[in-house]
Each structure stands twice: as C-alpha cells, then as structure tokens.
Write a protein that holds these residues in place. Sequence first.
Motif, PDB file in Angstrom:
ATOM      1  N   HIS A   1      -5.183   1.203  10.143  1.00  0.00           N
ATOM      2  CA  HIS A   1      -3.923   1.610   9.529  1.00  0.00           C
ATOM      3  C   HIS A   1      -3.578   3.076   9.770  1.00  0.00           C
ATOM      4  O   HIS A   1      -4.444   3.897  10.067  1.00  0.00           O
ATOM      5  CB  HIS A   1      -3.957   1.308   8.029  1.00  0.00           C
ATOM      6  CG  HIS A   1      -3.693  -0.127   7.748  1.00  0.00           C
ATOM      7  ND1 HIS A   1      -4.562  -1.132   8.128  1.00  0.00           N
ATOM      8  CD2 HIS A   1      -2.648  -0.744   7.156  1.00  0.00           C
ATOM      9  CE1 HIS A   1      -4.072  -2.296   7.773  1.00  0.00           C
ATOM     10  NE2 HIS A   1      -2.901  -2.089   7.179  1.00  0.00           N
TER      11      HIS A   1
ATOM     12  N   ARG B   1      -1.319  -0.068  12.139  1.00  0.00           N
ATOM     13  CA  ARG B   1      -1.008   0.772  13.313  1.00  0.00           C
ATOM     14  C   ARG B   1      -0.290   0.034  14.428  1.00  0.00           C
ATOM     15  O   ARG B   1       0.500   0.621  15.160  1.00  0.00           O
ATOM     16  CB  ARG B   1      -2.279   1.388  13.889  1.00  0.00           C
ATOM     17  CG  ARG B   1      -2.780   2.544  13.089  1.00  0.00           C
ATOM     18  CD  ARG B   1      -3.868   3.304  13.798  1.00  0.00           C
ATOM     19  NE  ARG B   1      -4.947   2.452  14.272  1.00  0.00           N
ATOM     20  CZ  ARG B   1      -5.774   2.765  15.233  1.00  0.00           C
ATOM     21  NH1 ARG B   1      -5.647   3.901  15.870  1.00  0.00           N
ATOM     22  NH2 ARG B   1      -6.743   1.954  15.584  1.00  0.00           N
TER      23      ARG B   1
ATOM     24  N   SER C   1       0.855   3.141   3.730  1.00  0.00           N
ATOM     25  CA  SER C   1      -0.114   2.718   4.724  1.00  0.00           C
ATOM     26  C   SER C   1       0.494   1.584   5.533  1.00  0.00           C
ATOM     27  O   SER C   1       0.886   0.561   4.975  1.00  0.00           O
ATOM     28  CB  SER C   1      -1.397   2.252   4.028  1.00  0.00           C
ATOM     29  OG  SER C   1      -2.333   1.774   4.969  1.00  0.00           O
TER      30      SER C   1
ATOM     31  N   ALA D   1       0.841  -1.198   0.000  1.00  0.00           N
ATOM     32  CA  ALA D   1       0.000   0.000   0.000  1.00  0.00           C
ATOM     33  C   ALA D   1       0.873   1.245   0.000  1.00  0.00           C
ATOM     34  O   ALA D   1       1.167   1.827   1.039  1.00  0.00           O
ATOM     35  CB  ALA D   1      -0.942  -0.025   1.198  1.00  0.00           C
TER      36      ALA D   1
ATOM     37  N   LEU E   1      -1.898   6.147   7.760  1.00  0.00           N
ATOM     38  CA  LEU E   1      -1.453   6.666   6.464  1.00  0.00           C
ATOM     39  C   LEU E   1      -0.407   7.737   6.733  1.00  0.00           C
ATOM     40  O   LEU E   1      -0.628   8.631   7.568  1.00  0.00           O
ATOM     41  CB  LEU E   1      -2.621   7.269   5.685  1.00  0.00           C
ATOM     42  CG  LEU E   1      -3.817   6.366   5.458  1.00  0.00           C
ATOM     43  CD1 LEU E   1      -4.911   7.103   4.700  1.00  0.00           C
ATOM     44  CD2 LEU E   1      -3.411   5.112   4.715  1.00  0.00           C
TER      45      LEU E   1
END
Length: 177
Positions: free
Chosen positions: A144, A68, A65, A51, A146
């Motif tokens: 996620h 987390r 991305s 990503a 970014l």
Amino acid sequence: MVAEPLRLALSPSASDELRRRFIAGMGRTTGAVTIVTTEGTAGRFGQTVTAMMSVSADPPTLVVSLYRAAPVADAVRTNQCFAVNVLAVEHLDAARAFAGQGGSSSRYRFGDEWTSLRTGSPVLPTAAAAFDCHAEQFLVAGSHLLIVGRVVDVRATDAHGLTYANRAYGRQEPLAR
C-alpha cells in the motif's frame, strides 16, 4: 516531476497462517466507508477505502491508504490532491461501484451529482463529510501507499455514515445511555 515516495522498511513476510489470522482480525474492525477521489493531469479516479484516519487538527491533516497497484494511487501522486468522501448510508451503490463490485466499466464512473471544493477532486454533496486535501507526503508500506493529506476544505452534513465490518456494509447505531 513527482518525487518518489519514502519506503517503510518492513520485516520479512509473516507465515501464511499469521496473514490469514490478520485478515480475519481486521475483518472484525469496523471502518467508515469512504471514496477517495482525485482529478487533475493524471485523470479522474476514485476508490472505495476504509483505511482513512485523522492525524491532527492543528493543522488539519489525515492519512489514507491505497493499494499501490490501483490507478487512483498513481493519479493522486501525479495530481498531488485528493478528496475523502465519507459516505452516507444512501451511498451504498456508489461504495460498491467504486470498490469494483459492478465491474470495471462502472468503477470510475462519476455521475452529474459530483462537485468539487478547492482542489478540484470530486466530492459528493450529500456525503456525511468530505475532506479536500493537498497530498503532502507518500510512504510505501508493503502493498500500500500511505498518503498524508493537508486538509484545505471540509464539508459536513447530518447524514448517517456508512460502515463496513465482517465483510458487510452497515450503519453505526448509538447505544442506549
């Protein structure tokens, strides 16, 4: 001090069926295989990622991305820098290792071949391309993070890029004209 990331307000979770179909559909999407790396006060980390996308050439900007909960996400926030290594076909083993397929002991193991550009984030000299970035903005979107990166240096080679689709690694082949 690291600023808290912005949080994208998302609608409530979709049904399990829609989630399953979403994952199946995304599996059909071919992506370039990259390793996002960082090095600094939070340590040296890397993660295999598909990503990643270009945002702008004026100024050179891209977005990655990261999950987390992955240590690399917190490290990028603290270090405020990262590199995106667009892997060549010959880097299949590195792609698997940095995806955690070799076990946790090999996940963040950088060999002697890794160098750096301006930010100090690890770069593979034989990668198809490497983008060295300052982390400019962070946005939490679901599971996620970014990260918008301002590109401060780039290295590109003639190597054939490694791709990922249908839960398998491959390579892009041009169609006959």
